[in-house]
Motif scaffolding. Structure first.
Motif, short mmCIF file in Angstrom:
data_model
loop_
_atom_site.label_atom_id
_atom_site.label_comp_id
_atom_site.label_asym_id
_atom_site.label_seq_id
_atom_site.Cartn_x
_atom_site.Cartn_y
_atom_site.Cartn_z
N LEU A 15 -4.76 -4.67 1.60
CA LEU A 15 -5.08 -3.26 1.83
C LEU A 15 -3.87 -2.54 2.43
O LEU A 15 -3.50 -1.44 1.99
N GLY A 16 -3.24 -3.16 3.42
CA GLY A 16 -2.06 -2.56 4.02
C GLY A 16 -0.93 -2.40 3.03
O GLY A 16 -0.23 -1.37 3.02
N THR A 17 -0.74 -3.40 2.19
CA THR A 17 0.32 -3.34 1.17
C THR A 17 0.09 -2.17 0.22
O THR A 17 1.02 -1.43 -0.12
N GLU A 18 -1.17 -1.99 -0.21
CA GLU A 18 -1.47 -0.91 -1.15
C GLU A 18 -1.29 0.46 -0.48
O GLU A 18 -0.82 1.41 -1.12
N LEU A 19 -1.64 0.57 0.79
CA LEU A 19 -1.42 1.84 1.50
C LEU A 19 0.08 2.12 1.63
O LEU A 19 0.51 3.27 1.50
N ARG A 25 5.35 6.00 -2.70
CA ARG A 25 5.40 6.79 -3.94
C ARG A 25 5.56 8.28 -3.66
O ARG A 25 5.98 9.04 -4.53
N THR A 26 5.20 8.69 -2.45
CA THR A 26 5.38 10.09 -2.08
C THR A 26 6.68 10.31 -1.31
O THR A 26 6.92 11.42 -0.80
N ASP A 27 7.48 9.25 -1.18
CA ASP A 27 8.77 9.31 -0.47
C ASP A 27 8.58 9.69 1.00
O ASP A 27 9.48 10.29 1.61
N LEU A 28 7.44 9.31 1.57
CA LEU A 28 7.22 9.53 3.00
C LEU A 28 7.65 8.30 3.78
O LEU A 28 7.33 7.18 3.39
N TYR A 66 -1.23 10.99 0.94
CA TYR A 66 -0.28 10.38 0.01
C TYR A 66 -0.48 10.89 -1.42
O TYR A 66 0.12 10.37 -2.36
N GLU A 67 -1.33 11.90 -1.58
CA GLU A 67 -1.54 12.57 -2.86
C GLU A 67 -1.98 11.62 -3.96
O GLU A 67 -1.57 11.73 -5.13
#
Length: 284
Positions: A15-19, A25-28, A66-67
């Motif tokens: 779960l943490g990896t996917e978050l 992916r949003t470059d945050l 994260y859109e």
């Protein structure tokens, strides 16, 4: 000395990896994400490492920041927050390699399982005697007590196929695995009869690649493909000399889906696979 803290469950780490993947992916940065959420950067990092649990509402909030427009993925991630209990495999924490425990946890939550074996019968289909014979062949030799722990763990893993609403299970087995006589003819006969029995279950498919096949689209490594509730949450385990190597890398998942598809395309149909197993039993 105080007891060591067990590592986070593999499901929480995933779960943490996917978050983290959604955030990247949003470059945050983790710092920027923390500011948006009103928490510390260490909190975000600990969630992504699986060290801290997170609520379903927080997962949805993170996905919004994260859109992420993939609602099925967001729902699947939110559902991963509900089970805080450690499973039966934890009783083996100090006895067996961590990878075996992680495999059992992943199978427990799987929506479907696809496996391929060339030399061995798949673990979830093994009889205790067959499993014991296999572990007895380990190099270097395993102590007798560890063999028994491994056999016990393997048999307990099989409960996933006998529970209410079990996952669909497809086993691709090369004829070579059926003809290996680990433990001797009597053990082999019992193992093959067990395969026939379980193949009658509606959710279990056993498909054999015969020696006469003109194609063999893989190496001799065993493959365990564990399906999540959405394809992004799949995991593949590859047999190595030191145990199962688990990965959720998207490119490797795609590769092994193709490998399994191609292997399955050269198998005998289930009824002819069952006939071949019967023939091998008669030849013992």
């Amino acid at each position: 000395m105080p007891p060591s803290t067990p590592p986070p469950p593999v499901r929480r780490r995933r779960l943490g990896t996917e978050l983290r993947r959604l955030r990247e992916r949003t470059d945050l940065s983790a710092t920027e994400a923390a500011k948006r959420l009103g928490v510390t950067q260490s909190r975000v990092s600990n969630i992504e490492a699986g060290r801290y649990g997170v609520s379903a509402d927080r997962v949805r909030t993170l996905a919004s920041h994260y859109e992420c427009a993939d609602q099925a993925l967001v729902d699947a991630l939110a559902a991963m927050t509900g089970d805080r209990k450690r499973g039966w495999w934890e009783e083996y924490r100090e006895m067996l390699p961590a990878g075996l425990l992680e495999l059992a946890e992943l199978e427990h939550h799987a929506t479907a399982l696809r496996v391929a074996q060339v030399i061995n019968i798949p673990g979830l289909l093994q009889t205790p005697a067959h499993a014991r014979a296999l572990f007895g062949e380990s190099v270097p030799p395993l102590p007798a007590h560890e063999i028994e722990h491994r056999v016990s763990h393997r048999i307990k893993r099989q409960a996933v196929l006998h529970q209410d609403n079990p996952p669909q299970y497809t086993a691709i087995i090369h004829e070579a695995a059926l003809r290996m006589q680990f433990g001797g003819p009597a053990t082999t006969r019992s193992q093959l009869e067990h395969l026939i029995a379980v193949s009658e279950r509606e959710h279990i498919t056993i498909a054999v690649i015969p020696f006469g096949s003109t194609s063999f689209p893989t190496s001799a490594q065993g493959v365990d493909y564990i399906c999540g509730s959405v394809p992004q949450l799949d995991t593949v385990g590859i047999d190595t000399s030191t145990g199962s190597e688990l990965t959720d890398d998207a490119s490797r998942l795609a590769k092994y889906r193709l490998v399994l598809d191609r292997m399955e395309s050269v198998t005998l149909p289930p009824d002819l696979s069952r006939d071949l197993v019967h023939r091998i039993i008669r030849e013992l």
